[in-house]
Motif scaffolding. Structure first.
Motif, short mmCIF file in Angstrom:
data_model
loop_
_atom_site.label_atom_id
_atom_site.label_comp_id
_atom_site.label_asym_id
_atom_site.label_seq_id
_atom_site.Cartn_x
_atom_site.Cartn_y
_atom_site.Cartn_z
N HIS A 154 0.83 -1.21 0.00
CA HIS A 154 0.00 0.00 0.00
C HIS A 154 0.86 1.25 0.00
N ALA A 155 1.94 1.24 0.74
CA ALA A 155 2.83 2.41 0.76
C ALA A 155 3.38 2.67 -0.64
N ARG A 156 3.81 1.62 -1.33
CA ARG A 156 4.38 1.81 -2.67
C ARG A 156 3.32 2.28 -3.66
N LEU A 157 2.09 1.78 -3.54
CA LEU A 157 1.02 2.24 -4.42
C LEU A 157 0.69 3.71 -4.17
N VAL A 158 0.65 4.10 -2.91
CA VAL A 158 0.37 5.49 -2.56
C VAL A 158 1.47 6.40 -3.11
N GLU A 159 2.70 5.99 -2.97
CA GLU A 159 3.83 6.80 -3.46
C GLU A 159 3.85 6.84 -4.98
N ALA A 160 3.51 5.74 -5.62
CA ALA A 160 3.47 5.73 -7.09
C ALA A 160 2.39 6.65 -7.64
N ALA A 161 1.34 6.85 -6.85
CA ALA A 161 0.27 7.77 -7.25
C ALA A 161 0.69 9.22 -7.08
N GLY A 162 1.82 9.46 -6.43
CA GLY A 162 2.28 10.82 -6.17
C GLY A 162 1.59 11.47 -4.98
N ALA A 163 0.89 10.66 -4.18
CA ALA A 163 0.15 11.22 -3.05
C ALA A 163 1.05 11.53 -1.86
N LEU A 164 2.14 10.79 -1.72
CA LEU A 164 3.08 11.01 -0.62
C LEU A 164 4.50 10.84 -1.12
N GLY A 165 5.41 11.53 -0.46
CA GLY A 165 6.83 11.41 -0.80
C GLY A 165 7.68 11.92 0.35
N GLU A 166 8.96 12.06 0.11
CA GLU A 166 9.89 12.44 1.16
C GLU A 166 9.55 13.79 1.79
N ASP A 167 9.01 14.71 1.01
CA ASP A 167 8.64 16.00 1.58
C ASP A 167 7.57 15.86 2.66
#
Length: 748
Positions: A468-481
């Motif tokens: 789920h974390a990787r899917l959320v990040e791939a969607a651009g919803a979350l990142g290092e910022d």
């Protein structure tokens, strides 16, 4: 061999504590009950002792991401490719049709809720709105009625009840409360206690009961209405208690006074004197604990039955005292519903079906797909579930899945649903990762068990929170910022982290992504690789907020520090811990308005106008219960048929009287036909069944690979025979326990 390792059984909602002895090769050499578990205290049934067949049995384990090729076969791909392709396709579908066209199903079985708790972040990242799970196949009628009557779910204190009242439930096989078989035998042995069972089958529980009301299948509402009416007719209701604790009493009594008791007992085909004696025993008891289950929740008038069943024990004052019903705490709001009156509340986009507890009724899912409606579902994300096998009308469900633009399955094995997917993402088994269940219904001491892995996962699989974390990040919803400020706060300590996290919750967009934010920031700092437990940090704080006195009584103190202490206890409590402690009086403070609402006008109107039951056409002389629980049946996560010591083929149970009339002997093949399909199955004549009643077990009809590499299907899949549109009118639960059928003999 290594040391005994604590964990839990995952085959029913009780999740009894067990200990396993794991060999160097990863086999479960021995399994025993865990005496240190605070709820089960060393108890286990026969099913838990066969869990090596779940962990190591044949069943089609998947250990690498799979993608369907153009020729229909699957190929292995790497995780980076899988996540990027899936994310791109989900975003593209969302752009064309809206994220609400992507439907989420599942999120955990009987023991793996922790991974599914991260799914809401993925739903938020892709704009998904609609979801469902097996709870909507079984429990939403009970949830909805309970919410409208009480505003808070309640459960039964069977262990301490003078009278245990089971409606369509066989706890000897289905459990539903800790140490079920031991408690049942204790009640049966005690001359001061009694058991009342409403069931068409003489089950193992019915054989222990003082009163077995072996009613005609599908007539539960008539028999329960008769029991409630007897209470009123014979002045057995607790009038002072009702005056203090209930509203709407007069309206209910008016309807019950008009119930034709003798006629309804005749419809149910249960002797009036026996019904009267059972009702009077219930009314005379100082405490009654009532539990209903699938026998009525998947049967005609299921939601109305849930209402009338509650009237019986409420009219006799059985709530908020030991041995009766209680309002429990918990780390998650499982089973909670707002209790919208009929016709109000959210609806599914195509069928307009009521959404109860956030769940679309399972039986309308195919209607939401197999249509040209512009708002139909276009894709499905299916996690730890097997709807192609477990939902009604399997052929129609397969058709629906094949029609979707994208089907993503997250699971351990190549299930019947996974075979229809475009992508299959493999996860560890429940014994290879940190896991938990939110079936925390114990009282007065409520229990939570974070299970630690007892062996390592194979290379190539990822736990659900990471997916789920990787899917959320791939969607651009979350990142290092997004992670950096929380990590910086965490470096200053948990108190600073808590303040920073409150800021996250104040932002509606980021609040929906909170599970992944916790997993990526708090998760890596947790001991022993327990990153998946990060979500429980917020759950512990929320538990303190909602139930501060209960948490304090359990020994965690008060204030913000209580949340930290509770969370640390969860992390370290390998055998399970007490999270809250209550007294029964607290139930009243948890109910809406501190009272029970007896008068639900729409449901009471059904009770007042029950029609004469219509006879089934002569073409269908039998009633089939599709999915009976037996000594060696369980949910379908145990795919290896070798786990069963008895009934390896999944026999069709029928009455000895019917078998003799048809000239059938044990093991003879018959063809069972319903309006939806037919199957061949060996028969098991028994005097436990009423004439005209048939039963097929749950958990059969799975296809696995045999030792030679061929595909083998064991037994009949019940949902090849059930109908999607045979369902409850209020919440859509299927009538799996009332399927009109016929039998034909099969020539040798």
């Amino acid at each position: 061999m290594t040391e005994w390792r604590p964990t839990a059984c995952i085959l029913c909602e009780c999740n009894c504590g067990i200990q396993v002895l794991v060999s160097a090769e990863g086999a479960f050499e021995k399994i025993r009950g865990d005496k240190e578990h605070p709820a089960s205290a060393g108890y286990t049934c026969n099913k838990a002792l066969r869990l090596d067949h779940y962990q190591n049995g044949r069943g089609g384990r998947v250990t690498a991401p799979l993608r369907r090729r153009a020729d229909g076969e699957f190929e292995e791909i790497d995780w980076g490719t899988a996540i990027s392709e899936i994310s791109a396709r989900m975003r593209e579908i969302g752009l064309r049709y809206g994220g609400e066209s992507i439907f989420y199903y599942g999120g955990g079985g009987q023991g793996n809720h922790l991974g599914g708790a991260y799914a809401p972040a993925t739903m938020a990242a892709y704009g998904m709105k609609y979801r469902s799970s097996a709870l909507a196949q079984e429990k939403t009628g009970d949830f909805w009625v309970g919410a409208r009557m009480a505003g808070h779910p309640v459960r039964a204190d069977v262990e301490h009840a003078e009278v245990a009242f089971f409606i369509g439930k066989n706890p000897y096989q289905s459990h539903g409360f800790p140490r079920a078989r031991t408690v049942l035998k204790e009640i049966a042995r005690d001359p001061a206690r009694s058991m009342i069972v409403l069931d068409p089958v003489r089950t193992e529980t019915a054989e222990l009961a003082d009163f077995h009301l072996q009613l005609r299948p599908g007539t539960d509402v008539y028999l329960l209405a008769a029991m409630a009416a007897i209470l009123v007719r014979d002045n057995l209701i607790d009038e002072p208690w009702l005056a203090e604790h209930a509203d709407g009493v007069a309206e209910v009594l008016t309807v019950l006074r008009a119930v034709p008791i003798e006629k309804y007992c005749a419809i149910a085909d249960v002797d009036l004197e026996l019904v009267t004696a059972a009702t009077r025993r219930l009314a005379a008891a100082t405490s009654v604990a009532a539990l209903e289950d699938l026998g009525v929740q998947m049967n005609r008038y299921s939601t109305v039955v849930s209402y009338v069943e509650k009237l019986v024990w409420l009219l006799t004052g059985n709530l908020g005292k030991p041995g009766t019903q209680y309002a429990f705490t918990g780390l998650a709001a499982l089973g909670h519903d707002r209790g919208h009156p009929a016709g109000e509340g959210p609806r599914s986009p195509v069928a307009g079906a009521p959404i109860i507890s956030g769940l679309v009724p399972c039986n309308v899912i195919t209607e939401e797909i197999l249509t040209d409606h512009p708002d139909r579902y276009r894709a499905m994300l299916i996690e730890s579930s097997n709807p192609a096998h477990s939902l009604a009308d399997s052929a129609r469900m397969r058709e629906a899945l094949r029609s979707l633009e994208l089907v993503l399955v997250i699971d351990v094995a190549m299930t019947e649903t996974a075979r229809l997917a475009d992508y299959v993402l493999p996860v560890p088994t429940q014994y290879e990762k940190f896991e938990a269940t939110f079936f925390n219904f114990d009282f007065p001491r409520n229990i939570f068990h974070l299970r630690h892995p007892v062996l390592s996962a194979p290379p190539g699989v990822l736990p659900e929170p990471e997916i789920h974390a990787r899917l959320v990040e791939a969607a651009g919803a979350l990142g290092e910022d997004d992670y950096a400020p929380l990590r910086a706060a965490l470096a200053q300590g948990r108190e600073a982290f808590a303040l920073a996290f409150l800021g996250v919750l104040a932002d509606p967009r980021r609040a929906k992504l909170a599970p992944v934010l916790l997993y990526r920031t708090l998760g890596p700092t947790l001991p022993d690789g327990a990153a998946a437990a990060a979500l429980l940090w917020a759950a512990a704080y929320n538990c303190v907020r909602k139930f501060p006195d209960s948490v304090e009584r359990a020994g965690y103190g008060t204030g913000p520090g209580a949340g930290e202490r509770l969370f640390e206890a969860i992390l370290s409590g390998k055998h399970g811990i007490v999270i809250t402690e209550d007294d029964f009086e607290v139930t009243w403070s948890r109910l809406r308005g501190n009272k029970i609402q007896l008068h639900l006008a729409d449901l009471l109107e059904v009770v007042a106008t029950l029609p004469e039951p219509a006879a089934e056409p002569g073409e269908w002389p039998f009633v089939l219960s599709a999915g009976e629980r037996r000594a060696f049946t369980a949910n379908t996560i145990v795919r290896d048929p070798a786990w069963r010591k008895r009934d390896s083929t999944g026999t069709l149970r029928m009455s000895s009287t019917d078998a003799a009339r048809l000239g059938l002997n044990p093991g003879d093949l018959v063809r069972v036909t319903t309006r939806r399909g037919s199957t061949q199955v060996p028969v098991e004549p028994t005097d436990r069944m009423r004439p005209g009643h048939l039963a097929l077990p749950n958990g059969f009809g799975l296809t696995v690979t045999d030792p030679t590499g061929g595909a083998v299907t064991t037994g009949a899949a019940p949902n090849e025979l059930t109908e999607f549109d045979s369902r409850d009118e209020w919440v859509g639960t299927p009538w799996h326990k009332y399927v009109p059928a016929r039998l034909d003999t099969v020539s040798a």
